[in-house]
Enzyme design. Sequence first.
Site, PDB file in Angstrom:
ATOM      1  N   LYS A   1     -19.836  27.281  38.717  1.00  0.00           N
ATOM      2  CA  LYS A   1     -20.534  28.567  38.884  1.00  0.00           C
ATOM      3  C   LYS A   1     -21.545  28.605  40.030  1.00  0.00           C
ATOM      4  CE  LYS A   1     -21.803  28.273  34.568  1.00  0.00           C
ATOM      5  NZ  LYS A   1     -22.277  28.475  33.195  1.00  0.00           N
TER       6      LYS A   1
ATOM      7  N   ASP B   1     -23.310  26.491  26.164  1.00  0.00           N
ATOM      8  CA  ASP B   1     -23.545  27.858  25.646  1.00  0.00           C
ATOM      9  C   ASP B   1     -22.491  28.287  24.622  1.00  0.00           C
ATOM     10  OD1 ASP B   1     -21.663  27.963  27.691  1.00  0.00           O
ATOM     11  OD2 ASP B   1     -22.521  29.701  28.701  1.00  0.00           O
TER      12      ASP B   1
HETATM   13  C1  GLC Z   1     -18.638  27.282  33.129  1.00  0.00           C
HETATM   14  C2  GLC Z   1     -19.221  25.973  32.601  1.00  0.00           C
HETATM   15  C3  GLC Z   1     -19.168  25.919  31.092  1.00  0.00           C
HETATM   16  C4  GLC Z   1     -19.819  27.182  30.518  1.00  0.00           C
HETATM   17  C5  GLC Z   1     -19.161  28.424  31.092  1.00  0.00           C
HETATM   18  C6  GLC Z   1     -19.792  29.707  30.572  1.00  0.00           C
HETATM   19  O1  GLC Z   1     -17.297  27.306  32.859  1.00  0.00           O
HETATM   20  O2  GLC Z   1     -18.527  24.885  33.149  1.00  0.00           O
HETATM   21  O3  GLC Z   1     -19.809  24.775  30.603  1.00  0.00           O
HETATM   22  O4  GLC Z   1     -19.695  27.160  29.125  1.00  0.00           O
HETATM   23  O5  GLC Z   1     -19.268  28.395  32.491  1.00  0.00           O
HETATM   24  O6  GLC Z   1     -21.145  29.785  30.881  1.00  0.00           O
END
Ligand code: GLC
Length: 492
Positions: A194, A229
């Site tokens: 991200k 999360d």
């Molecule tokens: C990305 C991260 C993951 C997280 C997701 C949503 O995929 O790698 O850990 O849960 O974003 O925030």
Amino acid sequence: MGKVTVGAAVIGGAAVCAAAAYIVRFRMRNSDPYVKCGDIVKELEEKCRTPVSKLRHIADAMTVEMHAGLASEGGSKLKMLITYVDNLPTRDEQGVYYALDLGGTNFRVLRVQLAGKSGIEYKEFAEVSIPPELMVGAPEALFDYIAAELAKFIASENEKFRLLPGRQRELGFTFSFPVLQLSIDSGTLIRWTKGFSIGEMVGKDVVAELRKAMDRQGVDMRVSALVNDTVGTLAGGRYDNKDVAVAVILGTGSNAAYVERAQAIPKWHGPHPKSGEMVINMEWGNFKSSHLPLTEYDNTMDAESLNPGEQIYEKLISGMYLGELLRRVLYRMANEAALFGDMVPPKLKTQFILRTPEMCAMHHDTSPDLKVVGEKLKDILEIPNTPLSTRKIVVEVCNIIATRGARLAAAGILGILKKIGRDGFRDGAIPEIVIAMDGGLYEHYTKYRNCLEKTLEELVGDKVANHVKLILSNDGSGIGAALLAACHSQYI
Ligand code: GLC
């Protein structure tokens, strides 16, 4: 045109190229742009098609990869991470707990006062945006910034929140990136996703980094749980509804977690938890399959990203990327079919200038003259006075990209339901299952959410659909982390 060609033959090689470019441009200006744009839209639509048969293949591939990822470390693109969360909140939890939620462009700090069966008595939170330079700088800078905000937030605690005498405050840390968990309260970063990229952090214990920063900022608090999360959302969802067994985040990034039988995790070598269950963080964003409908726009966006070749599924379905895909399609139309007139609007060249909330606003524009679309094009891309026909094309492209994303996300959910045997009858009945959903994309992009839900119904069929509920677990990831800190409190 003949005149140009003759001239070019006389003045040599380099000029031939220039002349050729002129001819192409000349042809474009003289053709009807909307006819050409129509071709590009048609081609996009064709390449983004997600018929049910394809979605079923994708769901099956997801199930297969889940098995492979559970079987061995590195057995699949899906990490299927063991979370050490083997007990979810039960509503016996009492007291004040904190959470720190880091995983996108903002981070949040919150505290809750838990009152057993009566639930959450009080909650308070503060949200702070992360300066972009901290997302790619030194680990200390990012963690000091977070710890300083946490210190400020603790200082604002009032007497509503009642820490039992002699106890240290406890914190659940939601860190929404792939982490190889070593215990409930420690784990090393596998890689960033991200748009974050702090090389030095990879392989380091995330909680240790946070603790050091907390020490530097004078924060006295114990980190009792480190969670993703999705795991926080699952815990938050379970607190409200005992049938929650899966959580999906559709926000900046995308991911899912679910409750797995410990026996079904061959790579788990620890003692089997009393509950017999373990939450698995799938890291489904990294899912890849030959069935995924990838276009040239996806491929170039991926190649130019900070993590090429990774998070391919996430790049198709999540909020960080949908707006950027739209920009790429519009850029091609501007370039090859003069969608916005003779000039390619310079702003349209800037990566990530079109954010998904903007795309969402344009997609939902119901005014007869697509006023919102016109305003967004003017404000963000500095393209004034777009005709209605152009605006309509923009909306059409939004629709194609969002529909593909939502349908693919639904296929992913079907993959999980299959894995845990909840996609049909079990022992003669269809069991209830609730999926806790969170993330800005799911929450705010209504057309995306509706399409996802409709597609899931279509995939599981009417009968099963009545037993599969999706609930918005707003704030779930932060509150869930505080709840997990309570479940894993040092005082238990
Ligand atoms: C990305 C991260 C993951 C997280 C997701 C949503 O995929 O790698 O850990 O849960 O974003 O925030």
